[in-house]
Design a protein around this motif. Structure first.
Motif, PDB file in Angstrom:
ATOM      1  N   ALA A  75       0.863  -1.137   0.071  1.00  0.00           N
ATOM      2  CA  ALA A  75       0.026  -0.162  -0.023  1.00  0.00           C
ATOM      3  C   ALA A  75       0.981   1.280   0.197  1.00  0.00           C
ATOM      4  O   ALA A  75       0.578   2.133  -0.610  1.00  0.00           O
ATOM      5  CB  ALA A  75      -0.852  -0.042   1.334  1.00  0.00           C
ATOM      6  N   ALA A  76       1.967   1.210   0.957  1.00  0.00           N
ATOM      7  CA  ALA A  76       2.895   2.306   0.829  1.00  0.00           C
ATOM      8  C   ALA A  76       3.385   2.665  -0.604  1.00  0.00           C
ATOM      9  O   ALA A  76       3.502   3.812  -1.251  1.00  0.00           O
ATOM     10  CB  ALA A  76       3.906   2.075   1.632  1.00  0.00           C
ATOM     11  N   VAL A  77       3.676   1.487  -1.233  1.00  0.00           N
ATOM     12  CA  VAL A  77       4.480   1.689  -2.662  1.00  0.00           C
ATOM     13  C   VAL A  77       3.417   2.280  -3.613  1.00  0.00           C
ATOM     14  O   VAL A  77       3.628   3.431  -4.552  1.00  0.00           O
ATOM     15  CB  VAL A  77       5.016   0.443  -3.156  1.00  0.00           C
ATOM     16  CG1 VAL A  77       5.458   0.533  -4.766  1.00  0.00           C
ATOM     17  CG2 VAL A  77       6.245   0.079  -2.206  1.00  0.00           C
ATOM     18  N   MET A  78       2.079   1.774  -3.718  1.00  0.00           N
ATOM     19  CA  MET A  78       1.098   2.103  -4.346  1.00  0.00           C
ATOM     20  C   MET A  78       0.593   3.776  -4.308  1.00  0.00           C
ATOM     21  O   MET A  78       0.664   4.348  -5.291  1.00  0.00           O
ATOM     22  CB  MET A  78      -0.168   1.249  -4.361  1.00  0.00           C
ATOM     23  CG  MET A  78       0.377  -0.447  -4.758  1.00  0.00           C
ATOM     24  SD  MET A  78      -1.258  -1.239  -4.802  1.00  0.00           S
ATOM     25  CE  MET A  78      -2.360  -0.377  -5.833  1.00  0.00           C
ATOM     26  N   THR A  79       0.520   3.871  -3.001  1.00  0.00           N
ATOM     27  CA  THR A  79      -0.137   5.332  -2.881  1.00  0.00           C
ATOM     28  C   THR A  79       1.176   6.351  -2.856  1.00  0.00           C
ATOM     29  O   THR A  79       0.921   7.291  -3.331  1.00  0.00           O
ATOM     30  CB  THR A  79      -0.437   5.479  -1.393  1.00  0.00           C
ATOM     31  OG1 THR A  79       0.489   4.968  -0.305  1.00  0.00           O
ATOM     32  CG2 THR A  79      -1.689   4.712  -1.221  1.00  0.00           C
ATOM     33  N   THR A  80       2.191   6.058  -2.828  1.00  0.00           N
ATOM     34  CA  THR A  80       3.299   6.950  -3.089  1.00  0.00           C
ATOM     35  C   THR A  80       3.676   6.969  -4.581  1.00  0.00           C
ATOM     36  O   THR A  80       3.539   8.321  -5.101  1.00  0.00           O
ATOM     37  CB  THR A  80       4.674   6.541  -2.652  1.00  0.00           C
ATOM     38  OG1 THR A  80       4.754   6.146  -0.993  1.00  0.00           O
ATOM     39  CG2 THR A  80       5.783   7.226  -2.920  1.00  0.00           C
ATOM     40  N   LEU A  81       3.467   6.135  -5.113  1.00  0.00           N
ATOM     41  CA  LEU A  81       3.244   6.306  -6.805  1.00  0.00           C
ATOM     42  C   LEU A  81       2.132   6.980  -7.363  1.00  0.00           C
ATOM     43  O   LEU A  81       2.211   7.868  -8.068  1.00  0.00           O
ATOM     44  CB  LEU A  81       3.415   4.758  -7.401  1.00  0.00           C
ATOM     45  CG  LEU A  81       3.342   4.864  -8.832  1.00  0.00           C
ATOM     46  CD1 LEU A  81       4.396   5.082  -9.551  1.00  0.00           C
ATOM     47  CD2 LEU A  81       3.144   3.340  -9.596  1.00  0.00           C
ATOM     48  N   ALA A  82       1.007   6.708  -6.624  1.00  0.00           N
ATOM     49  CA  ALA A  82      -0.375   7.373  -7.017  1.00  0.00           C
ATOM     50  C   ALA A  82      -0.233   9.059  -6.878  1.00  0.00           C
ATOM     51  O   ALA A  82      -0.702   9.646  -7.507  1.00  0.00           O
ATOM     52  CB  ALA A  82      -1.581   6.891  -6.354  1.00  0.00           C
ATOM     53  N   ILE A  83       0.279   9.608  -5.774  1.00  0.00           N
ATOM     54  CA  ILE A  83       0.365  10.722  -5.405  1.00  0.00           C
ATOM     55  C   ILE A  83       1.462  11.447  -6.116  1.00  0.00           C
ATOM     56  O   ILE A  83       1.594  12.813  -6.327  1.00  0.00           O
ATOM     57  CB  ILE A  83       0.576  10.830  -3.811  1.00  0.00           C
ATOM     58  CG1 ILE A  83       0.204  12.212  -3.409  1.00  0.00           C
ATOM     59  CG2 ILE A  83       2.119  10.675  -3.603  1.00  0.00           C
ATOM     60  CD1 ILE A  83      -1.216  12.734  -3.491  1.00  0.00           C
ATOM     61  N   SER A  84       2.452  10.624  -6.554  1.00  0.00           N
ATOM     62  CA  SER A  84       3.431  11.301  -7.468  1.00  0.00           C
ATOM     63  C   SER A  84       3.173  11.466  -9.082  1.00  0.00           C
ATOM     64  O   SER A  84       3.769  12.249  -9.566  1.00  0.00           O
ATOM     65  CB  SER A  84       4.754  10.610  -7.388  1.00  0.00           C
ATOM     66  OG  SER A  84       5.004  10.261  -5.676  1.00  0.00           O
ATOM     67  N   THR A  85       2.573  10.551  -9.443  1.00  0.00           N
ATOM     68  CA  THR A  85       2.307  10.416 -11.071  1.00  0.00           C
ATOM     69  C   THR A  85       0.858  10.278 -11.364  1.00  0.00           C
ATOM     70  O   THR A  85       0.115   9.917 -10.574  1.00  0.00           O
ATOM     71  CB  THR A  85       3.119   9.490 -11.602  1.00  0.00           C
ATOM     72  OG1 THR A  85       2.593   8.124 -11.105  1.00  0.00           O
ATOM     73  CG2 THR A  85       4.592   9.428 -11.261  1.00  0.00           C
ATOM     74  N   ARG A  86       0.602  10.519 -12.493  1.00  0.00           N
ATOM     75  CA  ARG A  86      -0.914  10.488 -12.988  1.00  0.00           C
ATOM     76  C   ARG A  86      -0.882   9.021 -13.148  1.00  0.00           C
ATOM     77  O   ARG A  86      -2.176   8.713 -12.811  1.00  0.00           O
ATOM     78  CB  ARG A  86      -1.106  11.545 -14.430  1.00  0.00           C
ATOM     79  CG  ARG A  86      -1.097  13.037 -14.062  1.00  0.00           C
ATOM     80  CD  ARG A  86      -1.483  13.540 -15.482  1.00  0.00           C
ATOM     81  NE  ARG A  86      -1.655  14.795 -15.170  1.00  0.00           N
ATOM     82  CZ  ARG A  86      -1.913  15.989 -16.097  1.00  0.00           C
ATOM     83  NH1 ARG A  86      -2.066  15.313 -17.452  1.00  0.00           N
ATOM     84  NH2 ARG A  86      -1.900  17.161 -15.848  1.00  0.00           N
ATOM     85  N   PHE A  87       0.021   8.313 -13.648  1.00  0.00           N
ATOM     86  CA  PHE A  87      -0.179   6.898 -14.253  1.00  0.00           C
ATOM     87  C   PHE A  87      -0.701   6.197 -12.868  1.00  0.00           C
ATOM     88  O   PHE A  87      -1.601   5.247 -12.787  1.00  0.00           O
ATOM     89  CB  PHE A  87       1.036   6.230 -14.751  1.00  0.00           C
ATOM     90  CG  PHE A  87       0.898   4.853 -14.679  1.00  0.00           C
ATOM     91  CD1 PHE A  87       0.288   4.276 -15.735  1.00  0.00           C
ATOM     92  CD2 PHE A  87       1.754   4.043 -13.958  1.00  0.00           C
ATOM     93  CE1 PHE A  87      -0.143   2.865 -15.922  1.00  0.00           C
ATOM     94  CE2 PHE A  87       1.860   2.646 -14.072  1.00  0.00           C
ATOM     95  CZ  PHE A  87       0.966   2.064 -15.158  1.00  0.00           C
ATOM     96  N   GLY A  88       0.254   6.472 -11.771  1.00  0.00           N
ATOM     97  CA  GLY A  88      -0.085   5.899 -10.485  1.00  0.00           C
ATOM     98  C   GLY A  88      -1.447   6.234  -9.926  1.00  0.00           C
ATOM     99  O   GLY A  88      -2.129   5.278  -9.227  1.00  0.00           O
ATOM    100  N   THR A  89      -1.954   7.245 -10.080  1.00  0.00           N
ATOM    101  CA  THR A  89      -3.225   7.811  -9.844  1.00  0.00           C
ATOM    102  C   THR A  89      -4.411   7.045 -10.336  1.00  0.00           C
ATOM    103  O   THR A  89      -5.131   6.279  -9.720  1.00  0.00           O
ATOM    104  CB  THR A  89      -3.461   9.136  -9.852  1.00  0.00           C
ATOM    105  OG1 THR A  89      -2.642  10.002  -9.167  1.00  0.00           O
ATOM    106  CG2 THR A  89      -4.943   9.597  -9.306  1.00  0.00           C
ATOM    107  N   ASP A  90      -4.364   6.978 -11.816  1.00  0.00           N
ATOM    108  CA  ASP A  90      -5.078   6.063 -12.397  1.00  0.00           C
ATOM    109  C   ASP A  90      -5.033   4.556 -11.953  1.00  0.00           C
ATOM    110  O   ASP A  90      -5.982   3.780 -12.061  1.00  0.00           O
ATOM    111  CB  ASP A  90      -4.775   6.223 -14.148  1.00  0.00           C
ATOM    112  CG  ASP A  90      -4.963   7.600 -14.556  1.00  0.00           C
ATOM    113  OD1 ASP A  90      -5.968   8.333 -13.789  1.00  0.00           O
ATOM    114  OD2 ASP A  90      -4.386   8.063 -15.361  1.00  0.00           O
TER     115      ASP A  90
END
Length: 296
Positions: A113-128
């Motif tokens: 979850a830490a990896v996924m949320t960090t990626l999501a808050i940093s990039t648009r691809f991670g958010t999607d």
């Protein structure tokens, strides 16, 4: 003709108000004495203990009224069985086995979850990516993943860990990401003014500011993991070389030892209360309560 206003020769003097300071002995006591029972009822732990005692008394009275130990054993019979299995070491061994598996799956889910949320808050691809995955898998009950776990990993600890990760990952990720989005722009700009960005922004600004939401997600994830573990052990049986609490309850049911079933359920409840009231409460006191970001 212009009329000139002139001030009077002398203004009336305003009388000065003088207050005499009273001696402290003349004021008297300003504190209100609290009675013994009122002081006890102001303690949260005491009030909750009374609730638990009341529930136990209702349990005992209803079981004695029903008079059918096979269907509904009394509280005293359950405590007797519970104590006997604790002394024999059977129940502590089952509880330790379950907690070991639970902590493995819970820690793995938090790391993902830490990896996924960090990626999501940093990039648009991670958010999607996070939005799509949570929309797909968050509504999927853990029990529906059991057949896949059996096919992929077989009977054992790996299957249970897989199911626990599924039940925890999406709840923690969704709450954490929602907490990150709720952080004010002022705090983010303050972090940028200090030269923070990327992971440093996440660790020093976003996580402390969003920690109430993160902690709420951790609590929800813990509850999901605990329930999923017991259900999985009821299906999988022995995990590794030892049996957990779920298998303990299953064996007691097969042997028609209803008091043993209740003893296992009571153990599950007590462990849940200890984790909620001790572990998470301590984390709250040391973090969000101390920082003033949460009242209570």
């Amino acid at each position: 003709m212009t009329k000139v206003l002139t001030a009077p020769a002398s203004l009336p003097a305003r009388p000065d108000l003088e207050y005499q300071t009273l001696d402290i002995s003349q004021i008297g006591s300003i504190k209100q004495d609290v009675g013994f029972w009122e002081g006890l009822f102001n303690i949260t732990g005491f009030r909750r203990a009374l609730v638990l005692i009341g529930l136990c008394l209702i349990w005992e009275a209803y079981a004695r009224y029903l008079g059918n130990p096979l269907m509904f054993p009394s509280f005293s019979d359950t405590i007797t069985t519970l104590w006997a299995d604790i002394v024999s070491g059977r129940l502590p061994s089952a509880a330790i086995t379950s907690l070991q598996v639970l902590l493995t799956g819970y820690a793995t889910a938090i790391a993902l979850a830490a990896v996924m949320t960090t990626l999501a808050i940093s990039t648009r691809f991670g958010t999607d990516l996070l939005a799509t995955l949570t929309a797909m898998f968050n509504p999927l009950p853990a029990i529906a993943v059991l057949p896949l776990a059996l096919l992929w990993f077989g009977l054992g600890t790996s299957s249970i860990v897989f199911v626990i990760v599924h039940s925890v990952l999406w709840a923690v990720s969704l709450n954490t990401f929602t907490g990150f989005l709720s952080v004010s722009q002022t705090q983010k700009m303050a972090g940028r003014n200090y030269g923070l960005g990327g992971l440093r922004m996440v660790f020093f600004i976003l996580i402390p500011a969003a920690f109430p939401s993160i902690l709420s997600g951790l609590k929800i994830g813990w509850a999901f993991a605990w329930r999923t573990l017991i259900a999985a052990e009821l299906v999988f049986g022995v995990s590794g070389n030892a049996a957990g609490l779920g298998w303990y309850i299953f064996e007691a049911r097969n042997a028609l030892e209803t008091s043993g079933v209740f003893a296992g359920l009571l153990t599950v409840i007590v462990i849940g209360l200890v984790v909620e009231g001790l572990v998470f409460r301590t984390i709250e006191l040391l973090t969000v309560r101390k920082w003033g970001t949460q009242n209570g």
